[in-house]
Design a protein around this motif. Structure first.
Motif, short mmCIF file in Angstrom:
data_model
loop_
_atom_site.label_atom_id
_atom_site.label_comp_id
_atom_site.label_asym_id
_atom_site.label_seq_id
_atom_site.Cartn_x
_atom_site.Cartn_y
_atom_site.Cartn_z
N LYS A 67 0.21 11.39 21.98
CA LYS A 67 0.47 9.73 21.90
C LYS A 67 -0.80 9.08 22.26
CE LYS A 67 4.62 9.38 20.40
NZ LYS A 67 5.05 8.92 19.04
N GLU A 70 -3.23 9.52 19.45
CA GLU A 70 -2.59 8.69 18.12
C GLU A 70 -3.43 7.26 18.28
OE1 GLU A 70 1.23 9.32 17.62
OE2 GLU A 70 0.93 11.46 16.63
N TYR A 218 12.39 7.66 8.90
CA TYR A 218 10.79 7.50 8.84
C TYR A 218 10.21 8.41 9.95
CZ TYR A 218 6.10 5.67 9.94
OH TYR A 218 4.84 5.58 10.22
N LEU A 219 10.83 8.09 11.17
CA LEU A 219 10.00 9.02 12.42
C LEU A 219 10.38 10.44 12.05
CD1 LEU A 219 11.62 6.59 15.27
CD2 LEU A 219 9.10 6.60 14.30
N ASP A 220 11.01 11.06 11.38
CA ASP A 220 11.28 12.29 11.12
C ASP A 220 10.52 12.96 9.85
OD1 ASP A 220 13.00 12.54 13.61
OD2 ASP A 220 14.48 11.93 12.20
N SER A 221 9.99 12.25 9.17
CA SER A 221 9.21 12.49 8.01
C SER A 221 7.71 12.74 8.09
CB SER A 221 9.31 11.36 7.05
OG SER A 221 8.59 11.51 5.61
N ASP A 222 7.36 14.01 7.72
CA ASP A 222 6.13 14.66 7.86
C ASP A 222 5.40 13.77 6.75
OD1 ASP A 222 6.57 16.41 9.64
OD2 ASP A 222 7.06 18.18 8.50
N CYS A 224 5.81 10.73 5.60
CA CYS A 224 5.41 9.25 6.14
C CYS A 224 4.50 9.31 7.12
CB CYS A 224 6.63 8.65 6.69
SG CYS A 224 7.83 8.21 5.28
N ASP A 225 4.41 10.33 8.21
CA ASP A 225 3.64 10.49 9.18
C ASP A 225 1.91 10.96 8.55
OD1 ASP A 225 3.14 11.00 12.08
OD2 ASP A 225 2.33 13.09 11.43
N THR A 228 0.80 7.30 7.06
CA THR A 228 0.42 6.22 8.00
C THR A 228 -0.90 6.57 8.66
OG1 THR A 228 2.93 5.75 8.33
CG2 THR A 228 1.19 5.14 10.12
N LYS A 229 -1.07 7.93 9.40
CA LYS A 229 -2.33 8.15 9.96
C LYS A 229 -3.29 7.90 8.92
CE LYS A 229 0.15 10.93 13.33
NZ LYS A 229 0.22 12.26 13.79
N PRO A 256 7.55 3.40 16.34
CA PRO A 256 6.44 4.37 16.68
C PRO A 256 5.22 3.54 17.20
CG PRO A 256 6.60 3.59 14.34
CD PRO A 256 7.93 3.23 15.18
#
Length: 287
Positions: A67, A70, A218-222, A224-225, A228-229, A256
């Motif tokens: 965290k 990130e 969304y928090l569990d989606s690779d 989307c991750d 976003t990054k 997030p």
């Protein structure tokens, strides 16, 4: 710097996004455990400029090192691999530098190879210039010869379970007086190409901004991750207002942390719903 003393790489110029998830996990194995002898993630966070209250909040995270990396990457333009190595040296964690240095260097070399083609990222996306000659014919309205790539006002980052809200977004922003053009992957992108290459091309060169539809799924989606990054790496510190988080329903999981420093467009509050689409459309219409 120990990790690069015999290397020709200038890791100080390579952004932290170059480090893959496996290297970050290994770094967490060294720094996550609270240690009375050696410095841990808290010392690293302090040297990165995080406040006492921020560090205390990170204690609740299952993987505080991840965290911290990130959030540092998203809000600090100077977050580079070289700077991270310097911080590890400053907190006397030369053991981490020595053990993982070769992995840092390998990721940096791979990152530089990926930047050779297509070209290095550009700070602005315009609607009048062709940015690539290779990723063409990837959307419905692309010129097959690559002479006129299809451009969009915004890339929509969403999960399949949130598609109903995306449909409403299309109706409110495209089929209205706003006349915005949205890139919805399942609707606009042609099948048959590498998902990651196309996604990077669309976010970086074809879309002025990105709307992130936040939900528990969304928090569990690779995917989307990654999206976003990638978008955050193109706009350190949100200088170009490139990424817009949208919360449209109540969540059971924490928001997030990587997006907490951005202003959120919140659809969950009935008293402000009448302003929601106007604010979002205005943000997407900015140059």
């Amino acid at each position: 710097m120990s990790a690069s003393s015999n290397s020709t790489l200038d890791m100080r110029s390579i952004p932290l996004i170059a480090l893959n998830i496996n290297v970050r996990k290994r770094l967490g194995l060294y720094l996550n455990p609270r240690n009375t002898v050696a410095s841990d993630w808290m010392s690293v966070a302090e040297n990165m400029g995080f406040t006492y209250l921020e560090i205390k909040n990170y204690e609740e995270c299952q993987n505080p090192t991840r965290k911290v990396l990130e959030d540092w990457q998203s809000r600090c333009p100077g977050a580079t691999v070289g700077k991270l190595l310097s911080i590890l040296d400053e907190v006397d964690r030369t053991d981490v530098v020595e053990d993982l240095g070769h992995l840092f260097e390998e990721d940096c070399r791979l990152y530089l190879e990926r930047q050779k083609d297509p070209p290095v990222q550009v700070p602005e996306v315009t609607s009048c210039e062709i940015r690539t000659s290779e990723c063409h014919a990837i959307t419905l309205e692309d010129d097959p010869k690559g002479c006129k790539p299809e451009l969009f006002d915004a890339f929509i980052c969403y999960c399949h379970s949130d598609l109903d809200f995306v449909q409403e977004m299309i109706q409110q922003l495209e089929q209205s007086e706003y006349k915005l053009k949205l890139c919805v992957f399942e609707r606009n992108v042609l099948p048959g190409s590498c998902v990651w290459s196309i996604t990077g091309e669309l976010i970086e060169k074809r879309c002025k901004r990105m709307v992130v539809v936040i939900s528990d799924q969304y928090l569990d989606s690779d995917a989307c991750d990654f999206q976003t990054k990638f978008a955050l790496s193109l706009s350190p510190g949100a200088r170009s207002k490139r990424l817009i988080p949208v919360k449209y329903k109540t969540m059971t999981k924490p928001f997030p942390s990587i997006l907490r420093f951005l202003t959120v467009c919140d659809y969950t509050r009935p008293c402000t719903q009448s302003w929601f689409w106007v604010r979002l459309a205005k943000a997407l219409s900015l140059p």
